[in-house]
Design a protein around this motif. Sequence first.
Motif, mmCIF file in Angstrom:
data_model
loop_
_atom_site.group_PDB
_atom_site.id
_atom_site.type_symbol
_atom_site.label_atom_id
_atom_site.label_comp_id
_atom_site.label_asym_id
_atom_site.label_seq_id
_atom_site.Cartn_x
_atom_site.Cartn_y
_atom_site.Cartn_z
ATOM 1 N N ILE A 1 1.055 -1.505 0.025
ATOM 2 C CA ILE A 1 -0.076 -0.224 0.289
ATOM 3 C C ILE A 1 0.937 1.004 0.111
ATOM 4 N N THR B 1 -0.231 5.378 -0.857
ATOM 5 C CA THR B 1 -1.538 5.649 -0.167
ATOM 6 C C THR B 1 -1.466 7.176 1.398
ATOM 7 N N ALA C 1 -4.131 -1.495 -2.177
ATOM 8 C CA ALA C 1 -3.900 -0.665 -3.069
ATOM 9 C C ALA C 1 -4.577 -0.412 -3.858
ATOM 10 N N LEU D 1 -7.719 0.857 0.762
ATOM 11 C CA LEU D 1 -7.573 -0.136 1.069
ATOM 12 C C LEU D 1 -8.562 -1.772 0.614
#
Length: 241
Positions: free
Chosen positions: A128, A131, A180, A200
């Motif tokens: 992720i 983000t 993500a 998410l």
Amino acid sequence: MNLDEFVESHEPQETGKTFELESSKMLDISLDGHIMSKAGSMIGYTGDIAFERKSAGGGLKGMLKKRVTGEGGVMMRASGTGHLYLADAGKEVQILELDAGDEISVNGNDILAFEDSVGWDIKMMSSIAGTSSGGLFNVFLSGPGHIAITTHGEPLVVPTPVRTDPNATVAWSANVSPNAKHDLNIKSFLGRSSGETFQLEFAGQDGFVIVQPYEEVNPDQSGGSGESASTGEGVSVSDFL
């Protein structure tokens, strides 16, 4: 009420439990040994308690620990005997009991305290990266022992699979891992970038995600220090679901 009534009605409640809530936003730890807590969360204590700021070690792992623990990059280790009172910016406190083998991943900004018996480690959520999530660096906690996490308002536990706003995501079960997702349709609809454009995605089965009714900024962007807790007793992770 008069002064005596006020004092009597607001005195700490002794239950014999190690972790208990004096209010929904204040944690009372009956300390006899050691615990780890979020730096800056102590609001008072009785007895003989010493505090040590636990800086992360060197190297990449040390850098990650500094990133997630907030407030100067340290946790606080409290040692001794007495009652330790913790809070974090008026957030609600949730007490969870981890059994042996239980594991949970928590946003570093949302950890208030955990017992010395609880194992902990920092992991970078590389899936992720990019983000705005405060969960980019998360703390993985493993039982046995009690932990206390904080939420803005009453949390909601959602079974997986699910997609969540990164800034409203507090924790998730260790058997699922987020990826993500960038939703260009939402960006186009709103006409600008927003938290909802990044999500998410928890695709695994038989897991859960804890979300709060509030979009919290990344720990690196918030100066977090604190006030938090509630009257009640710890529950197991299975009871919390």
